[in-house]
Design an enzyme around this catalytic site. Structure first.
Site, PDB file in Angstrom:
ATOM      1  N   HIS A  71      54.002  40.032   5.666  1.00 53.91           N
ATOM      2  CA  HIS A  71      53.347  39.371   6.802  1.00 53.91           C
ATOM      3  C   HIS A  71      53.108  37.903   6.450  1.00 53.91           C
ATOM      4  O   HIS A  71      53.391  37.000   7.231  1.00 53.91           O
ATOM      5  CB  HIS A  71      51.968  40.005   7.087  1.00 53.91           C
ATOM      6  CG  HIS A  71      52.025  41.356   7.742  1.00 53.91           C
ATOM      7  ND1 HIS A  71      52.668  41.595   8.923  1.00 53.91           N
ATOM      8  CD2 HIS A  71      51.454  42.538   7.385  1.00 53.91           C
ATOM      9  CE1 HIS A  71      52.516  42.881   9.261  1.00 53.91           C
ATOM     10  NE2 HIS A  71      51.789  43.465   8.336  1.00 53.91           N
ATOM     11  N   HIS A 105      53.610  44.746   1.262  1.00 60.71           N
ATOM     12  CA  HIS A 105      53.608  44.824   2.725  1.00 60.71           C
ATOM     13  C   HIS A 105      52.837  43.637   3.312  1.00 60.71           C
ATOM     14  O   HIS A 105      53.330  42.952   4.209  1.00 60.71           O
ATOM     15  CB  HIS A 105      52.985  46.161   3.155  1.00 60.71           C
ATOM     16  CG  HIS A 105      52.825  46.325   4.633  1.00 60.71           C
ATOM     17  ND1 HIS A 105      53.508  47.291   5.348  1.00 60.71           N
ATOM     18  CD2 HIS A 105      52.055  45.663   5.537  1.00 60.71           C
ATOM     19  CE1 HIS A 105      53.171  47.185   6.628  1.00 60.71           C
ATOM     20  NE2 HIS A 105      52.279  46.223   6.775  1.00 60.71           N
ATOM     21  N   GLU A 106      51.656  43.389   2.776  1.00 61.04           N
ATOM     22  CA  GLU A 106      50.835  42.279   3.299  1.00 61.04           C
ATOM     23  C   GLU A 106      51.492  40.932   3.004  1.00 61.04           C
ATOM     24  O   GLU A 106      51.414  40.008   3.809  1.00 61.04           O
ATOM     25  CB  GLU A 106      49.422  42.321   2.698  1.00 61.04           C
ATOM     26  CG  GLU A 106      48.654  43.623   2.934  1.00 61.04           C
ATOM     27  CD  GLU A 106      48.645  44.088   4.373  1.00 61.04           C
ATOM     28  OE1 GLU A 106      48.646  43.232   5.285  1.00 61.04           O
ATOM     29  OE2 GLU A 106      48.648  45.317   4.596  1.00 61.04           O
TER      30      GLU A 106
HETATM   31 ZN   LIG Z   1      51.150  45.445   8.338  1.00 59.50          ZN
END
Ligand SMILES: [Zn+2]
Ligand SMILES: [Zn+2]
Length: 153
Positions: free
Chosen positions: A71, A67-68
């Site tokens: 980004h 998830h990170e």
């Molecule tokens: Zn996030």
């Protein structure tokens, strides 16, 4: 797990799942309370909540790292890197990252009771702290078997 091991893990996931290197820093931050991880736009670094590892295990933390990294890679590629962006949603689905910067269960809700009572041995004066009211006649001093008296702190 150490920060160095986390760094190697993130680099590995980045290459395997995104086909791109992770060139910044990943580290644990025990002060993260409500989220599982965080991506810093200014530094491009990633921080992971170490409590997640204990609470959910490596498989879940791997999803948080993904998830990170979504980004991270989208931000560097100047694409939509925020949760609401279609680019983000598509990439997250593709690599199998967790939907959110996952929160820990009951974080912040758990109330720690203060010690409000104490049992004092009438013979040796040993003090036993108690959070809840107890009947002193049901207990004896653990050291000398003396009688206990309940008082508030
Ligand atoms: Zn996030
Ligand atoms: Zn005693």
């Amino acid at each position: 797990m150490t920060n160095e091991e986390l760094q190697a893990w993130v680099e590995n996931i980045s290459l395997k799942s995104f086909g791109l290197p992770f060139r910044h820093k990943a580290k644990f931050n025990a002060r993260l309370r409500t989220t599982g991880g965080r991506y810093f736009m200014k530094t491009h670094n990633i921080e992971i909540n170490p409590h997640q590892l204990n609470a959910y295990g490596e498989a879940e933390v791997e999803k948080i790292i993904k998830h990170e990294l979504c980004h991270y890679h989208l931000h560097l590629a100047k694409k939509g890197y925020q949760h609401r962006d279609p680019d983000f949603k598509a990439l997250l689905k593709q690599v199998g990252g967790s939907r959110y910067c996952k929160s820990l269960p009951d974080q912040g809700k758990k109330r720690v009771l203060p010690y409000r009572y104490k049992l004092v041995c009438q013979t040796c004066k040993t003090v036993y702290m108690r959070k809840r009211k107890v009947d002193p006649r049901r207990y004896r001093c653990g050291k000398c078997r003396g009688e206990l008296k309940l008082t508030t702190v």
